[in-house]
Design a protein around this motif. Structure first.
Motif, mmCIF file in Angstrom:
data_model
loop_
_atom_site.group_PDB
_atom_site.id
_atom_site.type_symbol
_atom_site.label_atom_id
_atom_site.label_comp_id
_atom_site.label_asym_id
_atom_site.label_seq_id
_atom_site.Cartn_x
_atom_site.Cartn_y
_atom_site.Cartn_z
ATOM 1 N N LEU A 1 75.576 53.715 63.066
ATOM 2 C CA LEU A 1 75.435 54.908 62.227
ATOM 3 C C LEU A 1 74.001 55.039 61.718
ATOM 4 O O LEU A 1 73.379 56.101 61.808
ATOM 5 C CB LEU A 1 76.415 54.822 61.056
ATOM 6 C CG LEU A 1 76.683 56.139 60.373
ATOM 7 C CD1 LEU A 1 77.650 56.957 61.224
ATOM 8 C CD2 LEU A 1 77.293 55.910 58.996
ATOM 9 N N PHE A 2 73.449 53.895 61.212
ATOM 10 C CA PHE A 2 72.095 53.933 60.665
ATOM 11 C C PHE A 2 71.070 54.165 61.768
ATOM 12 O O PHE A 2 70.080 54.858 61.587
ATOM 13 C CB PHE A 2 71.790 52.657 59.876
ATOM 14 C CG PHE A 2 72.563 52.592 58.581
ATOM 15 C CD1 PHE A 2 72.559 53.679 57.709
ATOM 16 C CD2 PHE A 2 73.305 51.483 58.233
ATOM 17 C CE1 PHE A 2 73.281 53.651 56.517
ATOM 18 C CE2 PHE A 2 74.039 51.445 57.045
ATOM 19 C CZ PHE A 2 74.023 52.528 56.190
ATOM 20 N N LYS A 3 71.342 53.606 62.923
ATOM 21 C CA LYS A 3 70.420 53.778 64.058
ATOM 22 C C LYS A 3 70.382 55.263 64.449
ATOM 23 O O LYS A 3 69.321 55.836 64.660
ATOM 24 C CB LYS A 3 70.910 52.928 65.231
ATOM 25 C CG LYS A 3 69.901 52.825 66.341
ATOM 26 C CD LYS A 3 70.366 51.891 67.428
ATOM 27 C CE LYS A 3 69.539 52.122 68.672
ATOM 28 N NZ LYS A 3 70.325 52.508 69.820
ATOM 29 N N LEU A 4 71.577 55.856 64.452
ATOM 30 C CA LEU A 4 71.687 57.272 64.810
ATOM 31 C C LEU A 4 70.944 58.141 63.796
ATOM 32 O O LEU A 4 70.195 59.050 64.149
ATOM 33 C CB LEU A 4 73.170 57.654 64.836
ATOM 34 C CG LEU A 4 73.571 58.785 65.749
ATOM 35 C CD1 LEU A 4 73.484 58.310 67.195
ATOM 36 C CD2 LEU A 4 74.998 59.231 65.453
ATOM 37 N N GLU A 5 71.127 57.782 62.503
ATOM 38 C CA GLU A 5 70.483 58.553 61.443
ATOM 39 C C GLU A 5 68.961 58.414 61.534
ATOM 40 O O GLU A 5 68.225 59.381 61.363
ATOM 41 C CB GLU A 5 70.971 58.071 60.084
ATOM 42 C CG GLU A 5 71.270 59.253 59.175
ATOM 43 C CD GLU A 5 72.298 58.922 58.141
ATOM 44 O OE1 GLU A 5 71.910 58.333 57.139
ATOM 45 O OE2 GLU A 5 73.484 59.237 58.361
ATOM 46 N N GLN A 6 68.513 57.195 61.837
ATOM 47 C CA GLN A 6 67.090 56.930 61.984
ATOM 48 C C GLN A 6 66.502 57.786 63.108
ATOM 49 O O GLN A 6 65.412 58.358 62.984
ATOM 50 C CB GLN A 6 66.888 55.439 62.293
ATOM 51 C CG GLN A 6 65.441 54.976 62.247
ATOM 52 C CD GLN A 6 64.855 55.070 60.837
ATOM 53 O OE1 GLN A 6 65.479 54.617 59.886
ATOM 54 N NE2 GLN A 6 63.705 55.693 60.720
ATOM 55 N N GLU A 7 67.265 57.907 64.197
ATOM 56 C CA GLU A 7 66.809 58.703 65.338
ATOM 57 C C GLU A 7 66.672 60.177 64.949
ATOM 58 O O GLU A 7 65.727 60.852 65.345
ATOM 59 C CB GLU A 7 67.780 58.552 66.510
ATOM 60 C CG GLU A 7 67.496 57.285 67.307
ATOM 61 C CD GLU A 7 68.568 56.969 68.332
ATOM 62 O OE1 GLU A 7 69.420 57.838 68.596
ATOM 63 O OE2 GLU A 7 68.548 55.839 68.847
ATOM 64 N N VAL A 8 67.633 60.659 64.139
ATOM 65 C CA VAL A 8 67.586 62.058 63.688
ATOM 66 C C VAL A 8 66.353 62.262 62.813
ATOM 67 O O VAL A 8 65.607 63.240 62.968
ATOM 68 C CB VAL A 8 68.881 62.425 62.914
ATOM 69 C CG1 VAL A 8 68.762 63.803 62.290
ATOM 70 C CG2 VAL A 8 70.092 62.373 63.837
ATOM 71 N N ILE A 9 66.108 61.288 61.887
ATOM 72 C CA ILE A 9 64.945 61.395 60.984
ATOM 73 C C ILE A 9 63.660 61.429 61.806
ATOM 74 O O ILE A 9 62.786 62.269 61.591
ATOM 75 C CB ILE A 9 64.937 60.219 59.972
ATOM 76 C CG1 ILE A 9 66.106 60.398 58.991
ATOM 77 C CG2 ILE A 9 63.614 60.131 59.230
ATOM 78 C CD1 ILE A 9 66.408 59.191 58.146
ATOM 79 N N ASN A 10 63.560 60.512 62.778
ATOM 80 C CA ASN A 10 62.363 60.466 63.636
ATOM 81 C C ASN A 10 62.179 61.789 64.371
ATOM 82 O O ASN A 10 61.070 62.305 64.486
ATOM 83 C CB ASN A 10 62.479 59.336 64.656
ATOM 84 C CG ASN A 10 62.382 57.988 63.981
ATOM 85 O OD1 ASN A 10 61.982 57.900 62.816
ATOM 86 N ND2 ASN A 10 62.775 56.949 64.684
ATOM 87 N N TYR A 11 63.276 62.369 64.847
ATOM 88 C CA TYR A 11 63.237 63.611 65.600
ATOM 89 C C TYR A 11 62.737 64.763 64.719
ATOM 90 O O TYR A 11 61.881 65.545 65.096
ATOM 91 C CB TYR A 11 64.638 63.915 66.138
ATOM 92 C CG TYR A 11 64.724 65.180 66.940
ATOM 93 C CD1 TYR A 11 64.257 65.221 68.259
ATOM 94 C CD2 TYR A 11 65.271 66.342 66.391
ATOM 95 C CE1 TYR A 11 64.329 66.381 68.998
ATOM 96 C CE2 TYR A 11 65.348 67.509 67.121
ATOM 97 C CZ TYR A 11 64.870 67.540 68.429
ATOM 98 O OH TYR A 11 64.942 68.682 69.157
ATOM 99 N N VAL A 12 63.287 64.802 63.458
ATOM 100 C CA VAL A 12 62.921 65.871 62.519
ATOM 101 C C VAL A 12 61.443 65.777 62.158
ATOM 102 O O VAL A 12 60.731 66.769 62.115
ATOM 103 C CB VAL A 12 63.811 65.818 61.247
ATOM 104 C CG1 VAL A 12 63.312 66.762 60.176
ATOM 105 C CG2 VAL A 12 65.246 66.148 61.620
ATOM 106 N N LYS A 13 60.952 64.542 61.962
ATOM 107 C CA LYS A 13 59.540 64.324 61.631
ATOM 108 C C LYS A 13 58.632 64.881 62.718
ATOM 109 O O LYS A 13 57.575 65.425 62.463
ATOM 110 C CB LYS A 13 59.279 62.828 61.444
ATOM 111 C CG LYS A 13 59.488 62.353 60.013
ATOM 112 C CD LYS A 13 59.062 60.911 59.910
ATOM 113 C CE LYS A 13 59.590 60.294 58.629
ATOM 114 N NZ LYS A 13 59.540 58.834 58.707
ATOM 115 N N LEU A 14 59.105 64.704 63.968
ATOM 116 C CA LEU A 14 58.311 65.193 65.102
ATOM 117 C C LEU A 14 58.218 66.707 65.038
ATOM 118 O O LEU A 14 57.261 67.341 65.313
ATOM 119 C CB LEU A 14 58.955 64.774 66.415
ATOM 120 C CG LEU A 14 58.641 63.350 66.878
ATOM 121 C CD1 LEU A 14 59.518 62.992 68.078
ATOM 122 C CD2 LEU A 14 57.179 63.222 67.279
#
Ligand SMILES: Nc1ncnc2c1ncn2[C@@H]1O[C@H](COP(=O)(O)OP(=O)(O)OP(=O)(O)O)[C@@H](O)[C@H]1O
Length: 234
Positions: free
Chosen positions: A221-234
């Motif tokens: 779950l946290f890995k998935l959330e981290q990926e979303v955060i990284n994506y949004v930052k981009l």
């Protein structure tokens, strides 16, 4: 999915399996008595309705629940019909999305085949303890409680062997090994977390398995959330 529903989850798994041609897994967790096994059965019924064909295998898959519960469930203070084993049910689908087989794996020990000993040998094994000291073997008589423990362990071992044999027979009738299609949905339903007034090694194992499963869930779950955060930052 904001408000998960058991049919919606099963439906999403089925559609993604068909669209991406990728195996899917549904993990059902919760404490003892929270409804995991009932939920697993609803998932299976839904998939049977979606993937039912003329082979009738989907009904065979559903009927295995009765056999497994008859031998693998018991009444506890938390749940009148509590699973005393964990199971992973793999349901395999054809390229047309029809159920073509299934396989059940349980987490009761896989050990064990034949006892093949005399009643005297059995009595000795249950009432004594052998210690190897160099070349000598010292035989020590067990206390009454130690002998009772040994008897319980043996009874559990025999029952686990019977259960393993049963699963083997069920799997033979659902045979899928030869027809793997790369499209499957696996449903994991394990014994739920439990805490009684007196807990023993069984509760330790059950609770440890649940902790590990939760840890895995959190990690993903946290890995998935981290990926979303990284994506949004981009
Ligand atoms: N969807 C449901 N509809 C009706 N009854 C339900 C439902 N879910 C759970 N129950 C009731 O709750 C009881 C416990 O559910 P279930 O055996 O599925 O729990 P569990 O989480 O698998 O427990 P355990 O970890 O002890 O095996 C069932 O025997 C049933 O009486």
């Amino acid at each position: 999915m904001d408000r998960p529903h058991v049919y919606a989850m099963a439906d999403a798994a089925y559609n993604e399996m068909m669209r991406d041609e990728a195996n899917q897994s549904i993990i059902i967790s919760g404490e003892s008595g929270s409804g995991k096994t009932e939920t697993a059965k609803i998932v299976m019924q839904y998939l049977a309705a979606l993937g039912g064909g003329c082979s009738g295998i989907e009904n065979e898959v559903l009927l295995t629940n009765f056999i497994l519960e008859a031998f693998g469930n018991a009444k506890t203070s938390k749940n009148d019909n509590s699973s005393r084993f964990g199971k992973l049910i793999e349901i395999h689908f054809s390229t047309m999305g029809k159920i073509c087989g299934a396989k059940i794996q349980t987490s009761v020990t896989n050990a064990a085949l034949v006892m093949g000993c005399s009643s005297h040998e059995l009595m000795e094994a249950l009432s004594t303890h052998k210690i190897q000291a160099g070349k000598d073997t010292i035989t020590k008589t067990l206390t009454l409680w130690q002998a009772i423990d040994a008897r319980h362990a043996l009874a559990k071992f025999i029952y686990a062997s019977l259960f393993d044999w049963l699963i083997e027979q069920v799997n033979k009738s659902l045979e899928v090994g030869k027809r793997r299609t790369g499209r499957s949905i696996s449903i994991l339903d394990i014994y739920g977390f439990e805490s009684f007034q007196n807990n023993n090694f069984e509760q330790f194992c059950i609770n440890y398995a649940n902790e590990r499963l939760q840890q895995n869930f959190n990690w993903h779950l946290f890995k998935l959330e981290q990926e979303v955060i990284n994506y949004v930052k981009l």
